[in-house]
Write an enzyme that holds these catalytic residues in place. Structure first.
Site, PDB file in Angstrom:
ATOM      1  N   LYS A  53      61.197  78.348  61.351  1.00 48.23           N
ATOM      2  CA  LYS A  53      60.605  77.314  62.210  1.00 48.23           C
ATOM      3  C   LYS A  53      61.241  77.352  63.590  1.00 48.23           C
ATOM      4  CE  LYS A  53      59.352  74.664  58.181  1.00 48.23           C
ATOM      5  NZ  LYS A  53      59.733  73.744  57.133  1.00 48.23           N
ATOM      6  N   GLN A  97      63.676  69.048  56.216  1.00 50.87           N
ATOM      7  CA  GLN A  97      63.423  70.138  55.274  1.00 50.87           C
ATOM      8  C   GLN A  97      63.691  69.654  53.842  1.00 50.87           C
ATOM      9  OE1 GLN A  97      62.140  73.278  56.076  1.00 50.87           O
ATOM     10  NE2 GLN A  97      61.951  73.417  53.857  1.00 50.87           N
ATOM     11  N   ASP A 120      54.718  67.004  59.386  1.00 49.46           N
ATOM     12  CA  ASP A 120      54.533  67.628  58.070  1.00 49.46           C
ATOM     13  C   ASP A 120      53.307  67.029  57.364  1.00 49.46           C
ATOM     14  OD1 ASP A 120      56.052  69.713  57.142  1.00 49.46           O
ATOM     15  OD2 ASP A 120      57.755  68.474  56.529  1.00 49.46           O
TER      16      ASP A 120
END
Ligand code: NAP
Length: 293
Positions: A53, A97, A120
């Site tokens: 990322k 994460q 997300d």
């Protein structure tokens, strides 16, 4: 005839290229898209996802506010950092994460992220908006799958899509996206309670495997000519590799490609799309923030 291998690596690169162009335009107006990626602990798979990322952020010209925290970080400390990032106008997206260490409640953490910064697409507000067809940050992996199908010209309208897996991050949202009016597929969702899985997967024009177990889908479970999307990322031991393992999907690729019309490889199929769609969501969050100024 062997299936067309869907080049997720190239399609993701094209998406990132478009995002980079739009990012450069936004930067000229004084708004520089910025993502805060929070990693707690040192789970090797998570470290590799976060590194990917960070690399993509640099490539598309976005700001990277990476925060790496030790495994011992308390839930309270993490929630405080999220609060600060929620209030920081220069941060447009926040990504924690997953998975988190066991002493931290994942639901609480997801709920703490402002829906406007939830790139997300995991916050219940975004999930709810997706369900009722309102504008929402779409979860990256499911959205990436839809883009793969569109880019390859795979017809979804009227198709029977079978999704194996019902997780909140892949199975359920991809099923919802496939049933939206603009996609218009008829969807069957399978899970561990499904009886005679093969008899259902064999009816699929589009088969999505999001299981997390190698070779769950074998060639005899695929209807000839179906499009097969393999979401699985499984590490299996491989002494020939420096790392000692290699990545495989949920589909028995070598045999499945002789039956399917289209198939995604693992790696370089769905995986790169997840990061590309994340970049797109960060851009969108920054564009919305710029309009609200
Ligand atoms: P998950 O939360 O573990 O969900 C797996 C789903 O598969 C569950 O719904 C489970 O059913 C179902 N399942 C398991 N064994 C089955 C079987 N034998 N028959 C039918 N259904 C079965 O996993 P996930 O987060 O959705 O991830 C799935 C895979 O995709 C993993 O390999 C993950 O690493 C990968 N993934 C890849 C990306 C990417 O960017 N490429 C992103 C996310 C995930 P129950 O609900 O009944 O338990």
């Amino acid at each position: 005839m062997s299936a067309v291998i869907i080049d997720g690596f190239q399609i993701a690169a094209d998406v990132r290229h478009q995002v980079a162009e739009k990012t450069a335009e936004l930067v000229k107006t004084g708004v520089h898209p910025c993502l805060a990626v929070i990693l707690v602990g040192e789970n090797p798979a998570s470290v590799s996802y976060v590194t990917g990322k960070e690399k993509a952020l640099a490539e598309v010209g976005m700001k990277d506010r990476s925060i790496r925290l030790p495994e011992s970080t308390s839930e309270e400390e993490l929630l405080k950092i999220i609060d600060e990032l929620n209030a920081d106008e220069s941060v447009h997206g926040i990504l924690v994460q997953l998975p988190l260490p066991k002493h931290i409640n994942e639901d609480k953490v997801i709920m703490a992220i402002k829906p406007e910064k939830d790139v997300d697409g995991f916050h219940p507000v975004n999930v709810g908006n997706l369900v009722i067809g309102r504008k929402a940050f779409l979860p990256c992996t499911p959205h990436g799958i839809i883009v793969l199908l569109e880019t390859m010209g795979i017809k979804t309208d009227g198709a029977h899509a079978v999704v194996v897996g019902r997780s909140n991050i892949v199975g359920k949202p991809v099923s919802l996206l496939l049933t939206r009016r603009e996609t218009n597929a008829t969807v069957t969702i399978c899970h561990t309670g499904t009886k005679d899985l093969a008899s259902i997967t064999r009816q699929a024009d589009i088969l999505v495997a999001a299981v997390g177990r190698p070779k769950t889908i074998t060639a005899d479970m695929i209807k000839p000519g179906a499009a097969v999307i393999d979401v699985g990322v499984n590490r299996i031991p491989d002494a020939t590799k420096k790392s000692g393992f290699r990545l495989v999907g949920d589909v028995d690729f070598e045999n499945a490609k002789e039956v399917a019309s289209y198939i995604t490889p693992v790696p370089k199929g769905v995986g790169p799309m997840t990061i590309a769609m994340l970049m797109q969501n960060v851009l969108e969050a920054a564009q919305i923030a710029a309009e609200a100024k």
